[in-house]
Design an enzyme around this catalytic site. Structure first.
Site, short mmCIF file in Angstrom:
data_model
loop_
_atom_site.label_atom_id
_atom_site.label_comp_id
_atom_site.label_asym_id
_atom_site.label_seq_id
_atom_site.Cartn_x
_atom_site.Cartn_y
_atom_site.Cartn_z
N ASP A 326 -49.12 -33.03 -2.63
CA ASP A 326 -47.80 -33.47 -3.06
C ASP A 326 -47.10 -32.29 -3.70
O ASP A 326 -47.75 -31.37 -4.16
CB ASP A 326 -47.95 -34.53 -4.17
N ASP A 611 -50.82 -40.24 -5.40
CA ASP A 611 -50.73 -40.89 -6.70
C ASP A 611 -50.31 -42.35 -6.61
O ASP A 611 -50.70 -43.18 -7.40
CB ASP A 611 -49.79 -40.12 -7.64
N ASP A 615 -50.62 -44.72 -1.34
CA ASP A 615 -51.35 -43.52 -0.92
C ASP A 615 -52.83 -43.81 -0.66
O ASP A 615 -53.53 -43.01 -0.07
CB ASP A 615 -51.26 -42.42 -2.00
P1 ATP Z 1 -44.28 -35.91 -4.06
O1 ATP Z 1 -44.82 -36.25 -5.41
O2 ATP Z 1 -44.94 -36.61 -2.93
O3 ATP Z 1 -44.05 -34.46 -3.87
P2 ATP Z 1 -41.85 -36.92 -4.90
O4 ATP Z 1 -42.47 -37.41 -6.14
O5 ATP Z 1 -40.86 -35.85 -4.97
O6 ATP Z 1 -42.89 -36.52 -3.87
P3 ATP Z 1 -40.78 -39.50 -4.60
O7 ATP Z 1 -41.04 -39.69 -6.04
O8 ATP Z 1 -41.28 -40.46 -3.62
O9 ATP Z 1 -41.29 -38.13 -4.10
O10 ATP Z 1 -39.22 -39.31 -4.46
C1 ATP Z 1 -38.60 -39.25 -3.23
C2 ATP Z 1 -37.11 -39.30 -3.40
O11 ATP Z 1 -36.75 -40.51 -4.04
C3 ATP Z 1 -36.54 -38.20 -4.30
O12 ATP Z 1 -36.20 -37.08 -3.57
C4 ATP Z 1 -35.34 -38.84 -4.91
O13 ATP Z 1 -34.23 -38.70 -4.05
C5 ATP Z 1 -35.70 -40.30 -4.96
N1 ATP Z 1 -36.18 -40.68 -6.30
C6 ATP Z 1 -37.19 -40.16 -6.98
N2 ATP Z 1 -37.36 -40.78 -8.16
C7 ATP Z 1 -36.42 -41.72 -8.23
C8 ATP Z 1 -36.06 -42.72 -9.18
N3 ATP Z 1 -36.73 -42.87 -10.31
N4 ATP Z 1 -35.01 -43.52 -8.89
C9 ATP Z 1 -34.38 -43.40 -7.74
N5 ATP Z 1 -34.64 -42.50 -6.81
C10 ATP Z 1 -35.65 -41.66 -7.03
#
Ligand code: ATP
Length: 883
Positions: A326, A611, A615
């Site tokens: 990730d 996480d 997953d």
């Molecule tokens: P990884 O941990 O797999 O690298 P990530 O944590 O960046 O990925 P996600 O948390 O699934 O991936 O987030 C994906 C997308 O969702 C983000 O790019 C953002 O646009 C949106 N996002 C993330 N957190 C939030 C939230 N709390 N509320 C709304 N949208 C969110």
């Protein structure tokens, strides 16, 4: 018994005597004293006595017992007694080892024990699940295992998988409503949740009604099966090797027995010969040494933030050839800070917003209302993306808790990484507004209007182009971008996913999550050691690529692809292209499984991080599933074979290095034990074929195998880890530990030691005193094997790796010397161990001869590495010439 599902949430709180602040400490203490801890009784554990007797099940030990019994009948009761004594000693050692290893595994398990978020003394805290008491108020989120039975008191679209109780694999949508009826089935108690179930979506608050064995799970489980630790592939292959060895030993011993009888030796002598051979060949200490080294290795790894949950992982780690990681929090710091905001036509720095302007102020308010994080308390709590937003609010004196109280939340659709959105319904100035934040690429197509300083109007294609351009600009700098949209909805409407459409665009907020300082180095270490690092993220492709470039994952010629592009590929096509892709962006958890499989089908051993609740399947599919200890859900941890307590990519790379080193150390221990035994076998075989007297009494060989040999074997397992293992390619997981090359070197080294031993035997025989000759052979073999411990430390020569760099090797050597010399010089022991006294000259001969094999082997190693260096230099010259 109260049927809590028939009571209102308020009534349940009354019955259980809980205030809205949760329980206080003294109440918790009282309830704990009354009901105990929240845990299921474990199945009966094996007692030490049982474990002790299990040690005798080993085929090789049975052979020894049979030998002892027969020698007793043949009148050699002294020998039989010694064999018995040693077998019992071995069993005691095995038992202690077993219990120790079990303890250390249990302490590892405790490190990754499930936790519960609970309200106590008015404060939300995290505690181990076993400390939950009746009346505790628990917060549930997607990915949690529910730790006790309870009544839901607040519900935000929570869905729970109760298959462990009901067998129903579909998740159940829960409610807070009262349910009528007397004997409502568990599956229909929709306002209750049960221990052991899994939250698959949404969130809720519950009050605990039952714990431990009184929960529904406790009733059906009644006794939790004691978890059996599976053997690792290495242990299994050693077990198989042990069986084959036993068969071979029996055959050779029988031949030797027959040969000696044929020569006219007495039955007892022939038999003792055969027994000596069996005893020489059986590596009694082997399996306990492997267990000790594995247990010590996992302990070291736990100290370095990698908690092993499945012992097999330690071995497979050394073979990992792809690490799919990730991005957020693993490669980056997960400390987000808002950098820019964009509202109609204008980009602002995070510090330059003007709360007097409606658009700017509304964007700030909305970012606080459509989030759950809290940063105004003592500790920041919640998703780092949202903490960035509440911290932005702080800059403008907006307290998120006060703002949320002024515009109460009426409903919500929680964030999930598949949808990449989150929505809340808030009452704002008399209107019910649905506020949505999330990924722009998901939202822009669902947006039909835009709010400008003049009011709301239709969104034009020019607007879209402009918004996308700004999004790209932010992303290219490695920033995460959130879009904020909204719409008015009818009063009393309960929103569903279909409502996240026909939206009005308000603005964008970009935030920075810098890479961890150690990521770039860890990535380059990976590449150098033949491991391919791959980034898999839910984030935007441009953002992900920018970060991946910074830390070296995305290199020239590599590709970055998005989840929707994967959807168009067949598994076969994905397998073809997977080696070219270094970054996967906007992926959902289902894509992760396909990526793992594609790599595996190409013959790779894949480690994959995860996480979230979704997953878990990918973590199980991967050869090594790695869950995040800090941000990971309980479900992910449960599915993983390793948990990172610091969520850090560099820790994975460190673990691979540890895995390689542990494997090498085990291999060195095995080599040491088997080559020593080979020397014993060859000596006995030689004397038997050359019609010489028997060189060793069984007690000599048992002394060596169990005492003087075990010490260096453990010391080899403790050999300091070498950084140079990361200069090698990953080990082929299918290649057996006992390869031909390995077998040959065992044979050659055994032969050299046997030659030294037999030389001592011949010198002794010249005096005509058989017992003296046997003493000299025994002492030389024992001492040569103690010296040989140093040879087995590495393929390299001792001077290259440092003669003193493993102090355990010296301690083992020193102790071995003390044991051996006690037997040789301490009168009462001399009788028991059937040795005669030695002159100084004979002692010198023994020491000299015993050192010869080490001299030869070290000289060979030094010569070989010199040859390698020369041939490498020549190769360089050749390749330079070729250029
Ligand atoms: P990884 O941990 O797999 O690298 P990530 O944590 O960046 O990925 P996600 O948390 O699934 O991936 O987030 C994906 C997308 O969702 C983000 O790019 C953002 O646009 C949106 N996002 C993330 N957190 C939030 C939230 N709390 N509320 C709304 N949208 C969110």
């Amino acid at each position: 018994m109260t049927n809590f599902y028939r009571e209102s949430a308020k009534e349940v709180m009354n019955i259980l005597n809980v205030s809205s602040d949760g329980l206080n400490d003294s109440e918790v203490k009282k309830r704990r004293e009354k009901n105990g801890f929240n845990e299921l009784q474990e199945g009966a554990k094996k007692s030490a006595v049982q474990i002790f007797f299990e040690q005798f099940k080993d085929l090789l030990v049975i052979i020894l017992i049979a030998a002892a019994v027969i020698s007793m009948f043949l009148g050699n009761s002294e020998s039989a007694l010694v064999i018995f004594a040693v077998i019992i000693l071995n069993a005691i050692l095995g038992t202690v080892q077993h219990i120790k290893a079990e303890k250390s595994l249990n302490s590892l398990k405790a490190l990754s024990a499930p936790i519960a978020r609970v309200l106590r003394n008015g404060e939300k805290i995290e505690i181990p699940s076993r400390e939950v008491v009746i009346g505790d108020i628990l917060y549930l989120e997607a990915g949690d295992f529910i730790s006790a039975d309870g009544r839901i008191i607040e519900n935000y679209s929570i869905q729970v998988n109760e298959s462990s109780l009901t067998g129903e694999s579909e998740s159940v949508l829960k409610t807070t409503d009262v349910i009528d009826g007397d004997n409502v089935a568990i599956g229909d108690r929709k306002n209750m949740v049960f221990s052991g179930s899994l939250v698959t979506y949404g969130r809720a608050v519950m009050v605990v009604t039952e714990i431990g064995m009184n929960t529904e799970l406790g009733k059906v489980a009644s006794l939790l099966e004691s978890t059996k630790e599976k053997k690792t592939p290495l242990q299994i292959s050693l077990d198989q090797f042990g069986k084959k060895l036993a068969a071979v030993i029996l055959v050779i011993s029988a031949i030797i027995f027959a040969l000696n009888m044929y020569r006219g030796y007495a039955v007892i002598d022939s038999f003792m010969f055969a027994v000596a051979l069996a005893v020489a060949a059986i590596p009694e200490a082997l399996s306990s040494i492997v267990t000790i080294v594995l247990a010590l290795g996992t302990q070291k790894m736990a100290g370095e933030n990698a908690v092993i949950r499945k012992l097999q992982a330690v071995e497979s780690l050394g073979s990992v050839s792809v690490i799919c990681s990730d991005k957020t929090g693993t490669l980056t710091q997960n400390k987000m800070t808002v950098k820019n905001a964009y509202v109609y036509g204008k980009i602002f720095n995070s510090t330059d917003l003007n709360t007097d302007k409606a658009l700017e102020k509304d964007l700030l308010l909305m970012s606080l209302l459509c989030s759950d994080a809290i940063s105004s308390g003592e500790k920041e709590i919640g998703d780092p993306t949202e903490i960035a937003l509440t911290n932005l609010g702080k800059l403008y004196n907006l307290n998120e808790i006060e703002v949320r109280e002024s515009y109460p939340r009426l409903g919500e659709l929680p964030f999930d990484s598949d949808r990449k959105l989150m929505s809340t319904v808030n009452n704002i100035d008399g209107k019910n507004l649905m506020l949505t934040k999330g990924a722009l690429d998901v939202l822009l197509n669902r947006t039909i209007k835009i709010r400008t300083s003049e009011g709301v109007r239709d969104l034009t294609s020019d607007d879209k182009v402009k918004i996308e351009k700004i999004n790209k600009e932010f992303s290219q700098n490695g920033l995460r971008v959130l879009a904020f949209v909204y719409k008015e909805i009818d009063e009393n409407k309960v929103i569903g996913l279909e409502d996240e459409n026909d939206l009005i665009f308000l603005g964008l907020i970009s935030m920075m999550d810098p890479p961890r300082e150690e990521s770039a180095k860890a990535v380059s270490d990976c590449i150098q050691s033949g491991i391919r690092p791959v980034m898999i993220t839910g984030d935007h492709k441009i953002t992900a690529s920018a970060i991946a470039k910074q830390i070296g994952i995305l290199r020239d010629g590599d590709q970055a692809v998005e989840g929707h592009e994967l959807d168009k590929l067949s598994d076969e096509e994905l397998k073809e292209m997977v080696s070219k892709v270094s970054v996967y962006a906007r992926v959902s958890p289902e894509h992760k499984i396909r990526i793992v499989r594609a790599w595996q089908e190409r013959g790779n051993v894949v480690a994959m991080t995860g996480d979230g609740v979704n997953d878990a399947p990918a973590l199980k599919q991967a050869d090594i599933g790695i869950a995040m200890g800090i941000t990971g859900t309980e479900v992910a941890k449960d599915a993983a074979s390793m948990v990172l307590t610091d969520d850090n990519f560099a820790t994975i790379v460190k673990s691979v290095s540890n895995g390689r080193n542990i494997y090498n150390n085990i291999k060195n221990s095995i080599k040491f034990l088997l080559s020593g035994n080979t020397a014993g076998i060859l000596s006995v075989l030689y004397t038997s074929l050359a019609a010489l007297p028997i060189p060793f009494a069984p007690v000599h060989l048992l002394f060596i195998n169990l005492l003087t040999d075990s010490l260096p074997a453990i010391a080899l397992g403790l050999e300091p880890h070498k950084k140079s293992v990361m200069n090698e390619r990953p080990r082929d997981i299918n290649s057996p530990i006992l390869t031909k090359e390995f077998g040959n070197s065992i044979l050659v080294e055994g032969l050299i030691i046997a030659a030294a031993t037999m030389s001592a035997f011949h010198i002794g025989l010249k005096t005509g005193d058989h017992m003296l000759a046997s003493t000299m052979a025994f002492a030389t073999l024992s001492l040569a094997r103690l010296f040989h411990g140093f040879n087995c430390r590495s393929k390299e020569s001792l001077f290259k790796i440092g003669v003193f760099s493993n102090r355990y090797a010296w301690i083992a050597f020193g102790l071995g010397l003390v044991f051996l010399n006690s037997v040789l010089f301490f009168e009462p022991l001399r009788g028991i161990f059937e040795v005669s006294s030695l002159t100084l000259n004979q002692l010198g001969t023994i020491y000299g001869l015993a050192f010869v094999p080490t001299l030869v082997i070290q000289a060979y190693k030094a010569g070989r590495s010199k040859f390698k260096r020369v041939s490498r230099t020549n190769n360089t010259i050749v390749s330079e010439n070729a250029v």
